[in-house]
Scaffold this motif. Structure first.
Motif, short mmCIF file in Angstrom:
data_model
loop_
_atom_site.label_atom_id
_atom_site.label_comp_id
_atom_site.label_asym_id
_atom_site.label_seq_id
_atom_site.Cartn_x
_atom_site.Cartn_y
_atom_site.Cartn_z
N TRP A 37 31.87 -13.22 -24.34
CA TRP A 37 32.51 -12.91 -25.61
C TRP A 37 34.01 -13.09 -25.45
O TRP A 37 34.60 -12.62 -24.48
N TYR A 54 31.03 -17.00 -27.18
CA TYR A 54 30.74 -16.29 -28.43
C TYR A 54 32.08 -15.78 -28.94
O TYR A 54 32.73 -14.96 -28.28
N HIS A 59 32.33 -14.33 -35.21
CA HIS A 59 30.93 -14.08 -34.83
C HIS A 59 30.11 -15.36 -34.74
O HIS A 59 29.03 -15.46 -35.31
N LYS A 60 30.64 -16.33 -33.99
CA LYS A 60 29.95 -17.60 -33.85
C LYS A 60 29.89 -18.05 -32.40
O LYS A 60 30.82 -17.79 -31.63
N VAL A 61 28.82 -18.73 -32.06
CA VAL A 61 28.72 -19.40 -30.77
C VAL A 61 29.39 -20.75 -30.93
O VAL A 61 29.14 -21.47 -31.90
N SER A 73 26.74 -21.72 -34.68
CA SER A 73 26.13 -20.63 -35.44
C SER A 73 26.30 -20.89 -36.92
O SER A 73 27.22 -20.38 -37.55
N GLY A 137 25.59 -13.97 -29.25
CA GLY A 137 25.97 -14.98 -28.27
C GLY A 137 24.83 -15.42 -27.38
O GLY A 137 25.03 -16.15 -26.43
N ASN A 152 23.74 -15.20 -33.47
CA ASN A 152 25.13 -14.83 -33.73
C ASN A 152 25.32 -13.34 -33.97
O ASN A 152 26.39 -12.91 -34.38
#
Length: 161
Positions: A37, A54, A59-61, A73, A137, A152
């Protein structure tokens, strides 16, 4: 800071590694791999192409390409709730690194440095149905749909070649 040299292939959750062209291989349990993260991709110094993280800011990979970061994501509603804040209380050791292959100066937490081997993601049949409590993630290879599955924090996104 110490150095750990590990020759050959590494297998987690299965013994032995079954493919000689693989640096890191996972077993067949209903589990995925959780990416590091980061507060934002902008905070990742020295990221090389192929880096995967992540991103807590949205909040996305994401994965790093020469032209920037690519979102894996698709859904915009990812979350990181207190129940899964697995990294928030940890103090980061910016010198920490596990290297598989011949060590180089490439930055990262886990760096697969072989030039002739790859990593095989954990293989899970329908991870969206079979991984209980996935962490934001998380990634796995969906053996049913034959595609990459990325979580996500709210929903799974799927990528097919």
């Amino acid at each position: 800071m110490g150095t750990l040299l590990i020759p050959g292939q590494i297998s987690i959750g299965s013994i032995p590694a079954v493919n000689s062209s693989v640096s890191l291989e996972f077993g067949s349990e209903n589990r995925g791999i959780v990416l590091p993260w980061v507060t934002s991709t902008g905070a990742v110094a020295g990221a090389v192409d192929g880096t995967m993280v992540y991103d807590l800011s949205d909040h996305k990979v994401k994965t790093k390409y020469a032209s920037g970061w690519k979102d894996l994501s698709v859904d915009l509603t990812g979350v990181t709730g207190t129940a899964v804040d697995i990294q928030n209380s940890a103090t980061e050791n910016t010198d920490a690194k596990v290297s598989i292959g011949t060590p180089t100066s490439v930055p990262g937490i886990l760096v697969l440095e072989d030039t002739d081997k790859a990593m095989v993601l954990p293989k899970v049949a329908s991870p969206h149905l079979n991984i209980i409590n996935p962490a934001p993630g998380m990634m796995a290879y969906d053996t049913t749909a034959k595609q990459l599955a990325v979580f996500n924090g709210t929903v799974w996104s799927f990528w097919k070649p």
